[in-house]
Design an enzyme around this catalytic site. Structure first.
Site, PDB file in Angstrom:
ATOM      1  N   LYS A 195      43.821  70.947  37.981  1.00 55.79           N
ATOM      2  CA  LYS A 195      43.188  70.897  39.242  1.00 55.79           C
ATOM      3  C   LYS A 195      43.940  70.135  40.046  1.00 55.79           C
ATOM      4  O   LYS A 195      43.991  68.909  39.841  1.00 55.79           O
ATOM      5  CB  LYS A 195      41.655  70.191  38.892  1.00 55.79           C
ATOM      6  CG  LYS A 195      40.965  70.325  40.387  1.00 55.79           C
ATOM      7  CD  LYS A 195      39.530  69.299  40.258  1.00 55.79           C
ATOM      8  CE  LYS A 195      38.779  69.419  41.783  1.00 55.79           C
ATOM      9  NZ  LYS A 195      37.918  68.368  41.633  1.00 55.79           N
TER      10      LYS A 195
ATOM     11  N   ALA B   2      32.902  69.139  45.734  1.00 58.26           N
ATOM     12  CA  ALA B   2      32.517  67.827  46.320  1.00 58.26           C
ATOM     13  C   ALA B   2      31.331  67.864  47.211  1.00 58.26           C
ATOM     14  O   ALA B   2      31.169  68.796  47.993  1.00 58.26           O
ATOM     15  CB  ALA B   2      34.056  67.487  46.900  1.00 58.26           C
TER      16      ALA B   2
ATOM     17  N   ASN C 128      30.038  66.214  40.032  1.00 51.61           N
ATOM     18  CA  ASN C 128      30.371  64.783  39.244  1.00 51.61           C
ATOM     19  C   ASN C 128      29.503  63.717  39.594  1.00 51.61           C
ATOM     20  O   ASN C 128      28.414  63.109  38.607  1.00 51.61           O
ATOM     21  CB  ASN C 128      31.911  64.203  39.129  1.00 51.61           C
ATOM     22  CG  ASN C 128      32.238  63.383  38.354  1.00 51.61           C
ATOM     23  OD1 ASN C 128      33.532  63.037  38.013  1.00 51.61           O
ATOM     24  ND2 ASN C 128      31.207  62.540  37.527  1.00 51.61           N
ATOM     25  N   THR C 129      29.651  63.158  40.887  1.00 55.13           N
ATOM     26  CA  THR C 129      28.665  61.919  41.089  1.00 55.13           C
ATOM     27  C   THR C 129      27.369  62.272  40.911  1.00 55.13           C
ATOM     28  O   THR C 129      26.510  61.369  40.435  1.00 55.13           O
ATOM     29  CB  THR C 129      29.212  61.457  42.493  1.00 55.13           C
ATOM     30  OG1 THR C 129      30.594  61.267  42.439  1.00 55.13           O
ATOM     31  CG2 THR C 129      28.172  60.429  42.835  1.00 55.13           C
TER      32      THR C 129
END
Length: 268
Positions: free
Chosen positions: A110, A197, A219-220
């Site tokens: 990535k 994102a 992710n977060t």
């Protein structure tokens, strides 16, 4: 637009995500950063059903086979996708990718080039430069980019396996603030589009898939949740619902009301 027949409802079986000739049943990619514990990370990855798991090369000791992250992500069950997070230019990104391959992590990468430490927005010029070098080196490149349709097309034409436009700044939980541009990228796409994102809720993931995106990466939203395992499952359901809705044929919004009941033939 493809529709699901009444005898073909399980889109995970009959509608795989295909990247660089490899099929995946899950359209949810997850990251491994910022979890409170390895157990939280393990539970989130498992419950999400993700088959592609990203790992920041800055946080992996490539010389240590017992590195914490690599120890908790089973390469027999997941494609470990190293990312070049933290690279400030093409040269740094290429070095990180080559180090990972030489250490046996693989040749999928990535690609992230983010010189601005505050907003972490990707550098389009350096990303394109790094992608060209890595593709010539035989890497399977999945580039993280701004929601720029022109750049997305150039990267796809160059030979990238996907394009990964941001929905909003990394870790912001703002959802898809770049919807119009992502819609153009999807319309023109010749490779899978992965919205990456800023997705902070399962509904954001569902929205991306409803638009026609091929997958999302989060992710977060998982690592910062009170219960990462439960949130992983929620995102899994959001992705599946969004994809099934897209394939079923979501009706476009209109500017007037239309009756759902017949307006003639009433019993009075």
């Amino acid at each position: 637009m493809e529709n699901i027949s009444s005898n073909n409802r399980d889109t995970r079986v009959h509608d795989p995500l295909v990247i660089a000739g490899r099929a995946f049943m899950s359209r949810l990619l997850v990251g491994t950063g910022k979890y409170r514990s390895p157990q939280d990370m393990t539970e989130a990855v498992k419950s999400s059903g993700a088959e592609i798991v990203t790992v920041s090369l800055r946080r992996v000791d490539l010389d240590d086979p017992e590195d914490r992250i690599l120890k908790y992500v089973d390469p027999a069950k997941h494609l470990i996708l190293p990312n070049t997070s933290g690279a400030r230019d093409a040269g740094e990104a290429v070095r990180l990718a080559r180090l990972a391959r030489s250490a046996g992590v693989g040749d999928w990468v990535k690609l992230e080039v983010t010189p601005d430490p505050r907003y972490l927005l990707p550098d389009p010029v350096e990303t394109l430069k790094a992608a060209e070098i890595l593709i010539k080196d035989g890497f399977t490149v999945l580039p993280y980019i701004n929601a720029d349709p022109i750049l997305a097309k150039k990267l796809a034409d160059l030979g990238c396996a996907t394009v990964m436009p941001l929905g909003s700044p990394i870790g912001s939980n703002q959802g898809i603030k770049t919807k119009d541009s992502i819609a153009i990228i999807i319309e023109q796409a010749t490779v899978p589009v992965v919205v990456d994102a800023g997705l902070g809720a399962p509904s954001h993931a569902a929205e991306a898939l409803e638009m026609g995106a091929d997958a999302v990466l989060v992710n977060t939203a998982l690592s910062a949740a009170d219960d990462p395992g439960a949130m992983g499952l929620a995102f899994k359901k959001g992705v599946e619902a969004g994809r099934e809705g897209y394939l079923a044929g979501i009706r476009k919004a209109i500017g007037a009301a239309t009756a759902s009941s017949p307006e003639t033939g009433l019993p009075w």
